[in-house]
Structure formats: C-alpha cells, structure tokens
Design a protein around this motif. Structure first.
Motif, short mmCIF file in Angstrom:
data_model
loop_
_atom_site.label_atom_id
_atom_site.label_comp_id
_atom_site.label_asym_id
_atom_site.label_seq_id
_atom_site.Cartn_x
_atom_site.Cartn_y
_atom_site.Cartn_z
N ARG A 80 39.28 16.73 -41.79
CA ARG A 80 38.88 16.73 -43.19
C ARG A 80 37.56 15.98 -43.35
O ARG A 80 37.21 15.11 -42.56
CB ARG A 80 39.95 16.04 -44.03
N PHE A 81 36.82 16.35 -44.36
CA PHE A 81 35.53 15.74 -44.69
C PHE A 81 34.46 16.04 -43.64
O PHE A 81 33.45 15.34 -43.55
CB PHE A 81 35.65 14.23 -44.92
N SER A 82 34.68 17.06 -42.84
CA SER A 82 33.65 17.57 -41.94
C SER A 82 33.01 18.80 -42.57
O SER A 82 33.71 19.66 -43.12
CB SER A 82 34.25 17.95 -40.59
N LYS A 83 31.70 18.91 -42.48
CA LYS A 83 31.00 20.05 -43.08
C LYS A 83 31.35 21.37 -42.40
O LYS A 83 31.13 22.44 -42.96
CB LYS A 83 29.49 19.81 -43.05
N ALA A 84 31.88 21.30 -41.16
CA ALA A 84 32.27 22.51 -40.44
C ALA A 84 33.76 22.79 -40.53
O ALA A 84 34.27 23.65 -39.82
CB ALA A 84 31.85 22.40 -38.98
N ARG A 85 34.47 22.08 -41.38
CA ARG A 85 35.91 22.19 -41.51
C ARG A 85 36.36 23.64 -41.64
O ARG A 85 35.81 24.41 -42.42
CB ARG A 85 36.36 21.40 -42.74
N ALA A 86 37.35 24.03 -40.82
CA ALA A 86 37.99 25.34 -40.89
C ALA A 86 37.04 26.50 -40.60
O ALA A 86 37.26 27.61 -41.05
CB ALA A 86 38.67 25.55 -42.24
N SER A 87 35.99 26.25 -39.80
CA SER A 87 35.03 27.33 -39.50
C SER A 87 35.50 28.25 -38.39
O SER A 87 34.87 29.28 -38.13
CB SER A 87 33.65 26.75 -39.17
N GLY A 88 36.59 27.90 -37.69
CA GLY A 88 37.28 28.88 -36.88
C GLY A 88 37.09 28.85 -35.38
O GLY A 88 36.28 28.10 -34.83
N TRP A 89 37.86 29.75 -34.74
CA TRP A 89 37.93 29.79 -33.27
C TRP A 89 36.61 30.22 -32.63
O TRP A 89 36.26 29.74 -31.56
CB TRP A 89 39.05 30.75 -32.87
N ILE A 90 35.89 31.13 -33.27
CA ILE A 90 34.63 31.58 -32.70
C ILE A 90 33.65 30.43 -32.59
O ILE A 90 32.92 30.29 -31.59
CB ILE A 90 34.04 32.74 -33.53
N VAL A 91 33.62 29.57 -33.59
CA VAL A 91 32.75 28.39 -33.54
C VAL A 91 33.17 27.48 -32.39
O VAL A 91 32.32 26.96 -31.65
CB VAL A 91 32.81 27.63 -34.88
N ILE A 92 34.46 27.29 -32.20
CA ILE A 92 34.95 26.46 -31.10
C ILE A 92 34.56 27.06 -29.75
O ILE A 92 34.09 26.35 -28.85
CB ILE A 92 36.47 26.26 -31.20
#
Length: 249
Positions: free
Chosen positions: A31-43
């Motif tokens: 939480r409180f990360s600007k990339a929160r919940a951006s997904g598996w592709i990002v990982i």
C-alpha cells in the motif's frame, strides 16, 4: 578470475538482482506505492531488468552467475568445481544484502503495513502479506507439483544459458546478458504462475532469511516449511541442465 574477484562480483551482482527484483515486488504489492497493483507483467519485466543490471555489473569480475543453479550447471558440464563454493557464498551474501536494501527503499511503506483500529477484513487498511515480496509463495501448495515446476523452469533457464555460449558472436557483442534477461522475462510470463519461479536458490533463501528477522509490522510467516522447494528444485534443475547440455552438445 581470482577468488576475490568472484566473491566481490557475485555479492555486488546478486545484491543488485535482489534489490531490483524484491523492489518491483514491493512496488506492486505494498500500500502507498505508486506502482500498487500494477500486475504480473510488471513483476516479470522487473525481474528481467534485475538480471540485466546485476549480471552486466558482475560480468567483468565473476562472469555474472548470480544463481547457484547456473553455477552448478556450468560445473556439471565442465567438471570444474574448485571455485563453486566461492560463487555460492558470494551469491548468498549478495542476496541477503539486496533484500535489506529493498526493505530500506520501501521502509515507509513497510512501516505503514499496519491494520488501523476499527477496520474490518478486506478494507484498504488491511495489512498486506510481505513474504511474497522477498521469496516465492505457491498458488497451490502441492510439494510434488511445486518441485516439478521449479525443476522444469530452472532447466528452461540454465540449458539456454549454457547453449548461448555456443552461439557465435553473442559473447563478443556483449548481448548474452541481454538475451538471458529476456529469457527470465519469458520464464516469468510462461512458467511463473504456479510457484512464482524462484529458479534460483539464493534469490529465495537469502531474502527469506532477511524476512524472518526484519521488524516488519504484520509481516506474517516466513513459511520455512515450503522453503526447501525453491532451493532443491532449482539445484536439481541446474544439475539436469548441465547433464543434458554435456550429453547433447
């Protein structure tokens, strides 16, 4: 390469690998990360870039293995075991260091991982599990299936890495590491779904140790009952890849 160069190179390279890799998992998870919940592709791409940065940095000193499974596969193929322990020690130290650095980058987000008084299950204030930032967690806990996944995924990493050495021009052009980084992205996208694709014992074990001792609020379990699978599976996979390469090529 001297033992000292190998040790320092693997520490630095593996620390960068885990800093970027755990960092992208923290960015997507907390939480409180600007990339929160951006997904598996990002990982998946984050881990690919982690390999790119770490291996290119370490390559002049150690060759940039950054992974005991890769080191083991090379040793099985070549029969050269004298420096394996130096590689493995450097990789473990680097993995621990990288995990600590990733924690410090997201220190405020980790400290905010606290359930506010009066909130209920499922609200935005619910604590976020943190082990998956540092180490792998299977989607379905089935030791046999999980072990098979890690073995196959590691063969899919180490066998191409060994074969790239036969591809004329890759080494001279300096693009080998770039190709390996894209390979890691591909493994994440295609084979990472069941277990989170450790494919690297140091990458999983070092950060898991760090997770055990870090003062993270509501951090949950470090799941040591599962921890043997992302260590044993990649070691088996690396060994098989070395044997296959030696027999076929």
């Amino acid at each position: 390469m001297s033992n000292g160069d190998i040790f320092v190179g693997e520490i630095i390279g593996t620390a960068i690998l885990i800093l970027f890799g755990a960092g992208v998992c923290a960015a997507v998870t907390l939480r409180f990360s600007k990339a929160r919940a951006s997904g598996w592709i990002v990982i998946a791409f984050g881990w690919g870039f982690a390999v790119l940065a770490g291996a290119y940095t370490a390559a002049p000193l150690s060759g940039g293995h950054l992974n005991p499974a890769v080191t083991l596969g090379i040793a099985v193929d070549t029969g050269e075991w004298g420096k394996v322990w130096v590689y493995l020690l450097g990789q473990m130290v680097g993995a621990v260091l990288g995990a600590v650095l990733a924690y410090l980058v997201y220190l405020a987000q980790f400290q905010a991982n606290v359930r506010k008084e009066g909130t209920t299950e499922g609200t935005a204030d619910e604590p976020v599990p943190t082990l998956g930032i540092f180490s792998t967690v299977p989607e379905i806990r089935n030791p046999v299936a999980n072990l098979i996944t890690e073995i196959i995924a590691t063969v899919a990493l180490v066998l191409p890495v060994l074969a790239f050495g036969l591809t004329e021009g890759l080494g001279e052009s300096g693009t080998t590491v770039l190709i390996v980084s894209l390979l890691v992205v591909g493994i994440g996208l295609s084979l990472g779904g069941p277990t989170g694709y450790a494919i690297n014992p140091a990458r999983d074990l070092g950060p898991r140790i760090v997770h055990t001792f870090l003062p993270i609020p509501n951090k949950g379990t470090s799941d040591w009952g599962y921890a043997w699978i992302p260590v044993v599976g990649p070691l088996i996979g690396g060994t098989l890849a070395g044997l296959i390469y030696n027999a076929a090529f």
